[in-house]
Write a protein that holds these residues in place. Structure first.
Motif, mmCIF file in Angstrom:
data_model
loop_
_atom_site.group_PDB
_atom_site.id
_atom_site.type_symbol
_atom_site.label_atom_id
_atom_site.label_comp_id
_atom_site.label_asym_id
_atom_site.label_seq_id
_atom_site.Cartn_x
_atom_site.Cartn_y
_atom_site.Cartn_z
ATOM 1 N N ILE A 129 11.320 9.344 -1.595
ATOM 2 C CA ILE A 129 11.282 9.239 -3.054
ATOM 3 C C ILE A 129 9.963 8.636 -3.515
ATOM 4 C CG2 ILE A 129 12.325 8.089 -5.046
ATOM 5 C CD1 ILE A 129 15.029 8.305 -3.574
ATOM 6 N N GLU A 130 9.527 7.603 -2.813
ATOM 7 C CA GLU A 130 8.268 6.933 -3.169
ATOM 8 C C GLU A 130 7.081 7.891 -3.084
ATOM 9 O OE1 GLU A 130 5.360 3.649 -1.074
ATOM 10 O OE2 GLU A 130 7.526 3.288 -0.979
ATOM 11 N N LEU A 131 7.012 8.660 -2.009
ATOM 12 C CA LEU A 131 5.881 9.574 -1.829
ATOM 13 C C LEU A 131 5.965 10.772 -2.773
ATOM 14 C CD1 LEU A 131 5.525 9.483 2.061
ATOM 15 C CD2 LEU A 131 4.042 8.404 0.369
ATOM 16 N N ALA A 132 7.188 11.215 -3.060
ATOM 17 C CA ALA A 132 7.353 12.331 -3.990
ATOM 18 C C ALA A 132 6.829 11.972 -5.375
ATOM 19 C CB ALA A 132 8.819 12.737 -4.072
ATOM 20 N N GLU A 133 6.840 10.670 -5.687
ATOM 21 C CA GLU A 133 6.379 10.203 -6.998
ATOM 22 C C GLU A 133 4.928 9.748 -6.986
ATOM 23 O OE1 GLU A 133 9.226 7.176 -7.863
ATOM 24 O OE2 GLU A 133 10.804 8.608 -8.440
ATOM 25 N N ASN A 134 4.304 9.776 -5.822
ATOM 26 C CA ASN A 134 2.911 9.312 -5.730
ATOM 27 C C ASN A 134 2.106 10.299 -4.897
ATOM 28 O OD1 ASN A 134 0.483 7.893 -5.506
ATOM 29 N ND2 ASN A 134 1.523 5.908 -5.385
ATOM 30 N N LYS A 135 1.724 11.391 -5.526
ATOM 31 C CA LYS A 135 1.065 12.488 -4.820
ATOM 32 C C LYS A 135 -0.323 12.102 -4.294
ATOM 33 C CE LYS A 135 4.463 15.318 -5.450
ATOM 34 N NZ LYS A 135 4.406 16.452 -6.352
ATOM 35 N N SER A 136 -1.012 11.162 -4.942
ATOM 36 C CA SER A 136 -2.342 10.773 -4.471
ATOM 37 C C SER A 136 -2.258 10.059 -3.130
ATOM 38 C CB SER A 136 -3.048 9.882 -5.496
ATOM 39 O OG SER A 136 -2.325 8.680 -5.715
ATOM 40 N N VAL A 137 -1.250 9.195 -2.970
ATOM 41 C CA VAL A 137 -1.038 8.516 -1.689
ATOM 42 C C VAL A 137 -0.664 9.542 -0.626
ATOM 43 C CG1 VAL A 137 0.433 6.892 -0.433
ATOM 44 C CG2 VAL A 137 -0.400 6.302 -2.719
ATOM 45 N N LEU A 138 0.220 10.461 -0.989
ATOM 46 C CA LEU A 138 0.656 11.500 -0.052
ATOM 47 C C LEU A 138 -0.528 12.342 0.411
ATOM 48 C CD1 LEU A 138 3.151 12.862 1.265
ATOM 49 C CD2 LEU A 138 3.180 14.407 -0.703
ATOM 50 N N GLN A 139 -1.393 12.694 -0.510
ATOM 51 C CA GLN A 139 -2.558 13.502 -0.155
ATOM 52 C C GLN A 139 -3.481 12.766 0.796
ATOM 53 O OE1 GLN A 139 -4.778 15.036 -3.486
ATOM 54 N NE2 GLN A 139 -6.495 15.708 -2.217
ATOM 55 N N LYS A 140 -3.700 11.477 0.568
ATOM 56 C CA LYS A 140 -4.569 10.692 1.449
ATOM 57 C C LYS A 140 -3.968 10.586 2.849
ATOM 58 C CE LYS A 140 -8.025 8.122 2.620
ATOM 59 N NZ LYS A 140 -9.352 8.749 2.876
ATOM 60 N N LEU A 141 -2.669 10.354 2.914
ATOM 61 C CA LEU A 141 -2.002 10.302 4.222
ATOM 62 C C LEU A 141 -2.164 11.631 4.960
ATOM 63 C CD1 LEU A 141 1.326 8.547 3.133
ATOM 64 C CD2 LEU A 141 -0.433 7.534 4.596
ATOM 65 N N GLY A 142 -2.020 12.726 4.233
ATOM 66 C CA GLY A 142 -2.169 14.052 4.840
ATOM 67 C C GLY A 142 -3.569 14.293 5.357
ATOM 68 N N GLU A 143 -4.558 13.862 4.592
ATOM 69 C CA GLU A 143 -5.957 14.008 5.031
ATOM 70 C C GLU A 143 -6.204 13.202 6.296
ATOM 71 O OE1 GLU A 143 -8.087 12.729 1.610
ATOM 72 O OE2 GLU A 143 -7.841 14.635 0.523
#
Length: 385
Positions: free
Chosen positions: A340-354
């Protein structure tokens, strides 16, 4: 490239052709070696499911299974040993690289004895441990002695993680030197984009899509995935795609009982995983045992962050807080809250993915690991007589 890696080698690879990490890695290793000009001979009862047998420098040699009434169950080790002798002699193999201690190392050592009796030159045997041969079979008192013998009699032994190396030393009480060479994944570019992939699955652009890939064995704890999804029922835009490398029928009733038919999408026996991973936002892996985590690496390779259990070799593949997050086995609430936290914070998710993609490229690429294996082959050919 060193003088050795420029020298053409004849390499035999024995692996299971099934949808699992060992078969994937063995196939990709053989393909990578063939690309460098080495002749690679796969020996198994079926072609590995991701093997391109039309690739230059690749050959496949099928082991014919016997079904004599004398045997209650068809035997594989004996005809495999005979086929190994045949291929080793005909193609003058330099290396015989077997994946799993049983039955492959056992068959290789029997083949070596046959070859020695017939005064046939035999290649150096290298055994790679992938996990099940130690974490499950190695603890079986009926198999442990033959597994230990297979390892100790091999010229060289590798494990796919430091954790597996330590488990092997603890379980078998062996002094055999084991080198750690990690699994790797060769990135294949998707033939469709994220939107196209989602449309094929009936997933909206606005949905948050979780991904799980595995062979569905018990240790993968598939019911934990359903429990996580049940905690997300009030988030109807969160869905899960399961790429099933095994029979999902055993779990279908649970999905229907929980009313998750619209939230959980199942696709069976996928070859072009890249065309499905591209659709996802986040990988989720709930295993209770994992010597490496091939599905995790594949997910990371496409720039997707991962949530996984903090067990086995997984912490060697991903970095907690940098490429995703690790949880205790069974902590489905922790998984759900982080989703839920990551679904609401796409910038954090993108950085983790990178970060995940960069780690996959830097540490677990074909270029890195195939070179490590070639250097290992060189060492074994010099040291083992």
């Amino acid at each position: 490239m060193s003088d050795f890696t420029e020298k053409k080698l004849n390499i035999g690879i024995v692996c299971y052709p099934s949808v699992g990490g060992s078969g994937i890695v063995a196939t990709q290793l053989g393909s990578g070696l063939a690309e460098l000009g080495h002749d690679v001979h796969f020996i198994s009862y079926d072609p590995p499911f991701r093997l391109n047998i039309k690739q230059p420098n690749i050959s496949f040699h099928q082991v014919e299974l016997n079904a004599y009434e004398l045997f209650k169950f068809p035997d594989y080790t004996l005809p495999l040993a005979v086929k190994i002798v045949e291929v080793a002699n005909k193609f003058k193999l330099d290396i015989l690289h077997v994946h799993y201690a049983v039955p492959h190392a056992t068959a290789a050592l029997l083949a070596k004895s046959i070859a020695n009796e017939q005064k046939i030159r035999f290649p150096h045997i290298i055994t790679t441990l992938h996990g099940t041969d130690i974490t499950l079979l190695g603890r079986d008192k009926n198999l442990m002695p033959v597994i230990k013998y297979g390892i100790e009699a091999s010229c060289g032994v590798t494990a796919v993680s430091q954790n597996l190396k330590e488990d092997t030393e603890e379980v078998l009480k062996s002094n055999k030197k084991i080198d750690v060479i990690y699994n790797f994944y060769k990135l294949i570019l998707p033939s469709r984009n994220k939107l196209e992939a989602r449309e094929s699955l009936g997933i909206k652009e606005s949905d948050f899509l979780l991904l799980h890939m595995s062979n569905l064995r018990k240790v993968k704890r598939i019911p934990d995935l359903f429990e996580i999804m049940s905690k997300l029922k009030n988030q109807p835009n969160i869905k899960m795609l399961i790429l099933a490398g095994g029979n999902f029928d055993q779990y279908q009733d649970q999905v229907e009982k929980l009313g998750m038919e619209r939230q959980v999408i199942i696709v069976n026996n996928v070859l072009d995983i890249e065309n499905y991973i591209v659709a996802a936002d986040l990988g989720v892996y709930t295993s209770e045992e994992e010597s490496f985590g091939m599905g995790i690496l594949e997910t990371m390779s496409y720039g997707k962050a991962v949530l996984a259990t903090n067990i086995g070799g997984i912490p060697e593949v991903m970095v907690d807080g940098e490429t995703g997050f690790l949880f205790a086995v069974g902590d489905t609430s922790g998984f759900a809250e982080k989703i839920i936290e990551l679904a609401e914070n796409k910038s954090v998710l993108q950085k983790l993915g990178e970060n995940a993609q960069k780690r996959a490229e830097d540490k677990f690429s074909q270029e890195v690991v195939v070179k490590q294996y070639l250097e290992y082959y060189k060492k074994i050919m010099i040291e083992c007589n």
